[in-house]
Design an enzyme around this catalytic site. Structure first.
Site, PDB file in Angstrom:
ATOM      1  N   ASP A  80     -18.552 -25.225  32.965  1.00 35.67           N
ATOM      2  CA  ASP A  80     -18.440 -23.774  33.119  1.00 35.67           C
ATOM      3  C   ASP A  80     -19.844 -23.179  33.031  1.00 35.67           C
ATOM      4  O   ASP A  80     -20.421 -23.086  31.945  1.00 35.67           O
ATOM      5  CB  ASP A  80     -17.573 -23.176  31.999  1.00 35.67           C
ATOM      6  CG  ASP A  80     -16.121 -23.618  32.045  1.00 35.67           C
ATOM      7  OD1 ASP A  80     -15.817 -24.632  32.715  1.00 35.67           O
ATOM      8  OD2 ASP A  80     -15.288 -22.957  31.390  1.00 35.67           O
ATOM      9  N   LYS A 100     -14.606 -17.427  36.611  1.00 29.05           N
ATOM     10  CA  LYS A 100     -14.187 -17.217  35.224  1.00 29.05           C
ATOM     11  C   LYS A 100     -14.703 -15.872  34.747  1.00 29.05           C
ATOM     12  O   LYS A 100     -15.838 -15.492  35.027  1.00 29.05           O
ATOM     13  CB  LYS A 100     -14.743 -18.360  34.374  1.00 29.05           C
ATOM     14  CG  LYS A 100     -14.516 -18.243  32.874  1.00 29.05           C
ATOM     15  CD  LYS A 100     -15.087 -19.474  32.175  1.00 29.05           C
ATOM     16  CE  LYS A 100     -15.143 -19.331  30.664  1.00 29.05           C
ATOM     17  NZ  LYS A 100     -15.726 -20.515  30.012  1.00 29.05           N
ATOM     18  N   LYS A 156     -10.155 -18.385  35.814  1.00 31.84           N
ATOM     19  CA  LYS A 156     -10.047 -18.600  34.376  1.00 31.84           C
ATOM     20  C   LYS A 156     -10.303 -17.293  33.643  1.00 31.84           C
ATOM     21  O   LYS A 156     -11.338 -16.651  33.825  1.00 31.84           O
ATOM     22  CB  LYS A 156     -11.037 -19.666  33.908  1.00 31.84           C
ATOM     23  CG  LYS A 156     -10.980 -19.929  32.393  1.00 31.84           C
ATOM     24  CD  LYS A 156     -11.857 -21.099  32.006  1.00 31.84           C
ATOM     25  CE  LYS A 156     -11.966 -21.259  30.493  1.00 31.84           C
ATOM     26  NZ  LYS A 156     -12.822 -22.403  30.107  1.00 31.84           N
TER      27      LYS A 156
END
Length: 248
Positions: free
Chosen positions: A106, A169, A199
């Protein structure tokens, strides 16, 4: 089979049992003071809860992989939490995490570049990390949605898609502007939904929060208080989030 229902207007199945919701979760510990023992406990708890993965700091990837023993995936972060790292440094960090066994990375974009309208810079930054993360590993791109305007959120998502990301995300969970919002997730889903995963992370602390994010289009959740969220099913109401939120 899980007992799922569809939310009108979204087409998204909202989990209505613990096991189904747990499979959305990256069970997260990113506190700077975390220890190896804390990570071992995170993995044990995550496996017991049935989560999809644990998300840990880069220095703990190898330890988490060993502790997980194939029971769940291991995710980590890159350029975290500011995003203010040279692209080659982010790429090197991501490559090392993959070498240590990470299944997912990430990364944080250069938020200042996004605020300045430099989405070519944002795209190139993401592409550099994508080149370091093999195609069989997942790359998620943290855009820090609460710090961006709607127009900037859309542009950041488009840059992530163009650069080959697998997910966008919402948040690091560490930015003072806040974490995930239903509005941001809806906007991200409208921009890349169906092509990239989404996300939601940062401030998702109750069952109601989690279900709302999924109804809005989230396909993964970053949670540190996972047990408290799942306890909402037992209580028949949204459970209070954990007092120690681990930055998420």
């Amino acid at each position: 089979m899980s007992d799922d229902t569809s939310t009108p207007g979204t087409g998204t199945a909202v989990p209505t049992d613990r096991a189904a919701l747990a499979r959305y979760v990256d069970h997260t510990l990113l506190k700077p003071e975390a220890t190896a023992a804390d990570v071992s406990a995170l993995v044990t708890e995550g496996a017991a809860l049935g989560v999809f993965s644990v998300c840990v700091s880069p220095t703990f990837v190898a330890h988490a992989v060993e502790a997980a023993g194939g029971r769940l995936a291991v995710a980590t972060v890159c350029g975290f939490p500011s995003g203010k790292h040279a692209s080659e440094i982010k790429a090197a960090e991501a490559a090392r995490s993959v070498l240590d066994g990470a299944d997912e990375v990430d990364m944080v974009i250069d938020i200042g570049a996004a605020k300045a309208g430099g989405f070519d810079v944002v795209q190139d930054d993401i592409a550099a990390v994508r080149a370091a993360v093999p195609s069989d590993k997942i790359l998620k791109v943290i855009i820090e949605s609460a710090a961006l305007t709607d127009t900037e959120v859309v542009a950041a998502c488009r840059a992530a898609e163009a650069a080959g990301a697998d997910f966008v995300k919402t948040s690091t969970g560490f930015h003072p502007t806040g974490g995930a919002s239903v509005h941001a997730v809806e906007l991200m889903a409208a921009t890349v939904g169906g092509r990239l995963g989404i996300k939601a992370s940062g401030g998702v602390r109750t069952l109601a929060d989690a279900q709302a994010m999924i109804a809005a289009g989230a396909t993964r959740l970053g949670l540190s208080g996972t047990a408290a969220v799942l306890a909402g099913f037992d209580e028949g109401t949204a459970a209070a989030g954990a007092a120690d939120d681990g930055g998420y």
